[in-house]
Each structure stands twice: as C-alpha cells, then as structure tokens.
Design a protein around this motif. Structure first.
Motif, short mmCIF file in Angstrom:
data_model
loop_
_atom_site.label_atom_id
_atom_site.label_comp_id
_atom_site.label_asym_id
_atom_site.label_seq_id
_atom_site.Cartn_x
_atom_site.Cartn_y
_atom_site.Cartn_z
N VAL A 14 -32.99 52.18 -24.52
CA VAL A 14 -33.82 51.25 -23.74
C VAL A 14 -35.19 51.13 -24.38
CG1 VAL A 14 -35.04 50.97 -21.53
CG2 VAL A 14 -32.62 51.59 -21.55
N SER B 115 -28.93 59.14 -23.89
CA SER B 115 -29.81 57.97 -23.74
C SER B 115 -31.16 58.30 -24.34
CB SER B 115 -29.97 57.59 -22.26
OG SER B 115 -30.60 58.62 -21.55
N LEU C 239 -25.15 50.75 -25.51
CA LEU C 239 -25.89 49.69 -24.83
C LEU C 239 -27.34 49.69 -25.30
CD1 LEU C 239 -24.63 50.26 -21.17
CD2 LEU C 239 -23.71 48.65 -22.85
N ALA D 129 -28.26 44.29 -23.19
CA ALA D 129 -27.30 44.67 -22.15
C ALA D 129 -27.82 44.42 -20.74
CB ALA D 129 -26.92 46.15 -22.32
N GLN D 130 -29.14 44.28 -20.58
CA GLN D 130 -29.69 44.02 -19.24
C GLN D 130 -29.29 42.66 -18.70
OE1 GLN D 130 -31.58 43.88 -22.00
NE2 GLN D 130 -32.39 41.79 -21.90
N ILE E 121 -22.72 57.68 -18.96
CA ILE E 121 -23.69 57.67 -20.07
C ILE E 121 -24.09 59.11 -20.38
CG2 ILE E 121 -25.96 56.88 -20.83
CD1 ILE E 121 -25.58 54.49 -18.93
N LYS F 76 -23.04 54.65 -14.63
CA LYS F 76 -24.21 55.45 -14.98
C LYS F 76 -23.82 56.89 -15.31
CE LYS F 76 -28.85 56.70 -13.39
NZ LYS F 76 -29.83 56.59 -12.27
N LEU G 286 -32.45 47.30 -17.59
CA LEU G 286 -31.12 47.89 -17.63
C LEU G 286 -31.05 49.16 -16.79
CD1 LEU G 286 -28.24 47.97 -18.73
CD2 LEU G 286 -29.11 49.16 -20.76
N ASP G 287 -32.09 49.99 -16.87
CA ASP G 287 -32.12 51.22 -16.07
C ASP G 287 -32.13 50.90 -14.58
OD1 ASP G 287 -32.03 53.10 -18.10
OD2 ASP G 287 -34.20 53.11 -18.38
N LYS H 244 -26.90 54.95 -24.44
CA LYS H 244 -27.83 53.89 -24.01
C LYS H 244 -29.18 54.04 -24.72
CE LYS H 244 -29.47 54.44 -19.84
NZ LYS H 244 -30.92 54.77 -20.00
#
Length: 284
Positions: A49, A186, A161, A132-133, A183, A180, A167-168, A47
C-alpha cells in the motif's frame, strides 16, 4: 530539450515508471525484499500500500522484471472488473482460450486446469494486481476464491495486491474479513524525508548520466522536499519544470527561484502561505 545544456544523456525525471531508475532507499529495498521472500516461501496473498505517486507501479515492474524462468507472471493493471471479467482477464494472462459464452464456472475450471499444468512444469504462478483499491467488493471475493486453488502441499497461485490506502479501508469491511485474513505479508510505501529527497534527485541525475557539480542548490532541494511532501511523482514533476525554467534563463544550476516557478505551475504542489511569502521576498 535541456539534456545537452545540463550534460544529461536522457531526461532524468520522466513520469513513466522506468526500472533503471529504481531508487534503492530503505523503504523500497525492504518492500522489494519482502516481496521476493514471500514469493519464495509460497505465500498466497501479499499486499503493498502507498499513497498516490509513491512508486507502487515502479516497484511492481521491478519485481516482475526480477522474476526468473521458474516463475509465470500474470499482470492486471486495471482491476475495476466484474467477477466474470476478472476470471476472463486472468485466463487470458495464463494463455487460456476464452469463449464469449463462458461464465464463472467455466473460467474457474479452465484456470484451475491451467494452473495445475504450470505447477507440474515447475512454475510458481504470480498474479500481480495494480490499483487494487478500485476492485468492487464482489470482485475481491472472487479473487479470494481464486486463492483457494491449491494442492495438498502448496498454493497454485500467489497474489500480490498493489493499492492506495483506500485498499486497507476496503479490506477492513466485515464482509471482506476472510480475504483480509489471507494476507500473510504486507508493507507500506511512505514518502521520502528531506535527506531522501536529496538522494533521490541525485540518484536520478546520476542514472541519466550527469557528472558535473551540484545541479540543484541546497535551498532548491529543501524547497522541493517541502512542496512535494516527499512524493516521488511530484518530485519528478517539479524537478523537470525547474530544469526547464533554468534552461530557459540560460543558467546551469537550479535554485529556489526556478523551483518556485515550478511549484506555481504544479497543481498538487503547495507551500504554507507565510513560508511562500518569505521565500518570494528572499528571492526577489
């Protein structure tokens, strides 16, 4: 329109992600290296972000362009899809012929068979999902089921992602705890600091072929850093408009007057009011 005036070969501050302008600052370099290492280690879920405009799509394209012939990549840029639509999009990316009457079970079977084929050919299959969110909760659960596909020794597909901070918050929901937990790697893309903004601007100018004296005065860079909050997309917008303003006035260096004009013309750029008033008084 201003390239020749400033001695540029091309526009340096375009908004379209261009991997030739990838800025190898620490945060982006670490994120890129993390992605490569995680993929080489066969991790299932990864992931990345970052806030709007921090360069997620550019990093995504940089990664896809760097994958060698031993990788097979699938890319879904707009994942606001139902579970069936997600499976259909993935199947199409994998080269599976889809039938309009196919449902989840048919798509799952076809995807699994295709993944086994690709792995048998020595390919590592990578699914990259941008924004992805925006994925509905049920579609995220369908994505988790895709990640279950594996042999006795390795995953059949590796999923990355890319998303905004929302998203988080979505993944923190109790209903998505299984996803979750999948993953394994990240990272977060953060805005640039003042020094980073200065280096970023110079990097893009150099990439665009600029070889002259300092084009953006120090006071202009300081103002750009503050108004853009270190967000690369905003920096690009403000720099582009500042160059247009300076070109219109026939000058060859950008100072705070040109940047202020750009700020006033850019909705998401802002300065604290007292600071703005002081700058206007200094530039008048």
């Amino acid at each position: 329109m201003y390239n020749e005036h400033f001695g540029l070969k091309e526009q340096p501050f375009g908004l379209t992600p261009n991997t030739s302008y990838f800025y190898n600052v620490r945060a982006y370099r670490e994120a890129f290296n993390m992605l490569r290492v995680a993929l080489s280690n066969g991790e299932g879920f990864i992931k990345v972000v970052g806030e709007v405009g921090t360069g997620k799509t550019l990093l995504c394209r940089k990664l896809l362009n760097s994958l060698g012939d031993d990788y097979y990549s699938a890319y879904i840029p707009n994942p606001f899809l139902s579970p069936v639509a997600l499976y259909k999009a993935l199947a199409e990316e994998l080269g599976v012929k889809c039938k309009t009457r196919d449902g989840v079970n048919e798509f799952q079977k076809s995807i699994n068979e295709r993944l086994i084929e690709l792995v048998a050919e020595g390919k590592r299959v990578v699914l990259v999902i941008d924004e992805a969110q925006t994925m509905p909760e049920k579609t995220l659960e369908a994505l988790r089921l895709i990640s279950n596909l594996e042999t006795e020794t390795s995953k059949l597909i590796h999923i990355i992602l890319f998303g905004q901070p929302e998203l988080d918050r979505i993944l923190a929901q109790h209903e998505l705890r299984q996803l979750k937990q999948r993953i394994t790697f990240s990272c977060q893309l953060t805005p640039l600091d003042k020094e980073g903004v200065s280096s970023y601007i110079q990097h893009r100018l150099n990439t665009a072929g600029y070889h002259g004296e300092q084009l953006f005065h120090n006071n202009a860079v300081a103002l750009l850093a503050k108004a853009s909050r270190g967000v690369p997309r905003l920096i690009n917008m403000l720099c582009h408009k500042s160059l247009m303003c300076a070109y219109g006035k026939g000058v060859r260096q950008i100072d705070r007057v040109h940047v202020l004009a750009a700020i006033n013309d850019t909705e998401d750029a802002s300065l604290p009011n007292p600071f703005m008033r002081w700058l206007w008084s200094m530039s008048s």
